[in-house]
Design a protein around this motif. Structure first.
Motif, PDB file in Angstrom:
ATOM      1  N   TYR A  20       2.702  16.151 -11.563  1.00 24.01           N
ATOM      2  CA  TYR A  20       2.130  14.823 -11.306  1.00 24.01           C
ATOM      3  C   TYR A  20       1.412  14.298 -12.554  1.00 24.01           C
ATOM      4  N   GLU A  37      -7.565  13.676  -8.389  1.00 27.58           N
ATOM      5  CA  GLU A  37      -6.724  12.480  -8.482  1.00 27.58           C
ATOM      6  C   GLU A  37      -5.420  12.670  -7.702  1.00 27.58           C
ATOM      7  N   PHE A  38      -4.812  13.835  -7.847  1.00 26.68           N
ATOM      8  CA  PHE A  38      -3.571  14.153  -7.152  1.00 26.68           C
ATOM      9  C   PHE A  38      -3.775  14.107  -5.630  1.00 26.68           C
ATOM     10  N   GLY A  40      -6.071  12.487  -3.986  1.00 31.25           N
ATOM     11  CA  GLY A  40      -6.273  11.088  -3.603  1.00 31.25           C
ATOM     12  C   GLY A  40      -4.962  10.334  -3.508  1.00 31.25           C
ATOM     13  N   ASP A  41      -4.064  10.608  -4.450  1.00 41.08           N
ATOM     14  CA  ASP A  41      -2.763   9.957  -4.433  1.00 41.08           C
ATOM     15  C   ASP A  41      -1.932  10.411  -3.226  1.00 41.08           C
ATOM     16  N   ARG A  42      -1.988  11.712  -2.914  1.00 42.48           N
ATOM     17  CA  ARG A  42      -1.247  12.245  -1.764  1.00 42.48           C
ATOM     18  C   ARG A  42      -1.759  11.663  -0.446  1.00 42.48           C
ATOM     19  N   GLY A  44      -3.150   8.655  -0.116  1.00 40.74           N
ATOM     20  CA  GLY A  44      -2.905   7.221  -0.048  1.00 40.74           C
ATOM     21  C   GLY A  44      -4.205   6.440  -0.031  1.00 40.74           C
ATOM     22  N   ASN A  45      -4.080   5.137   0.143  1.00 46.10           N
ATOM     23  CA  ASN A  45      -5.255   4.262   0.124  1.00 46.10           C
ATOM     24  C   ASN A  45      -5.920   4.217   1.492  1.00 46.10           C
TER      25      ASN A  45
END
Length: 188
Positions: A20, A37-38, A40-42, A44-45
């Motif tokens: 990633y 960060e990873f 958080g990305d997994r 989603g918002n």
């Protein structure tokens, strides 16, 4: 800042985080920043609730760091090793006795763990401690896929419910480079 929080422990793997981030980590500090960060990305918002990273622990670096100043960690503690973090998770989420957790972490024999926890379940039922028995059964439900007790499938992850642990890896890469990021879903 106040608010209602539900904590989640997210099981990740450095291999997926490195892919990633397009980076190989030489230090725990580099890893936990990218892992947060990873994760958080997994996830989603999320606007409401919002997600706050609380802490991170690494198997390879055998340490952990408490990141959040505002939210309480349930499992990740400052400068604790990988085994201590897992033992915290196994005990608080699965009611797994310390000696059973220690034996499994020294020798990750899943069949032996199932035998040990089955005996613990039978004892809990005999004592009519049904809450403990239920927690122990739940600890085993995703053992074969995650390789660790107490980690549920990623598709079961929600912002609600109880404090819990989830395996967000694409597959079980085995031991050595696993990472746990503890987050909180926060409602203000």
């Amino acid at each position: 800042m106040g608010g209602y929080c539900i904590n989640k422990a997210l099981l990740l793997d450095e291999r997926e985080i490195e892919e990633y981030a397009d980076w190989q980590f030489d230090s725990f500090e580099e890893l936990w920043e990218a892992a947060a960060e990873f994760a958080g990305d997994r996830l989603g918002n999320w606007d409401n609730p919002w997600v706050e990273t609380i802490g991170c622990t690494s198997e390879r670096f055998n340490t952990s760091e408490f990141i959040s100043c505002e939210k309480h960690s349930l499992w990740v503690e400052q400068d604790r090793d990988w085994t201590e973090t897992l033992t915290n998770i196994f005990k608080s989420l699965g009611s797994v006795e310390h000696q059973i957790a220690a034996r499994f972490l020294n020798n990750p024999d899943q069949d032996r763990l199932i035998q040990d926890i089955t005996a613990q379940i039978e004892s809990a039922i005999h004592q009519e401690n049904f809450c403990n028995a239920r927690a122990l059964v739940t600890a085993l439900e995703n053992l074969r896929l995650a390789g660790l007790p107490c980690f549920r499938n990623a598709y079961q992850l929600t912002s609600g419910g109880n404090d819990d642990a989830y395996d967000l890896r694409n597959k079980d890469w085995g031991a050595g480079r696993r990472v746990i990021v503890e987050i909180a879903f926060v409602w203000e």
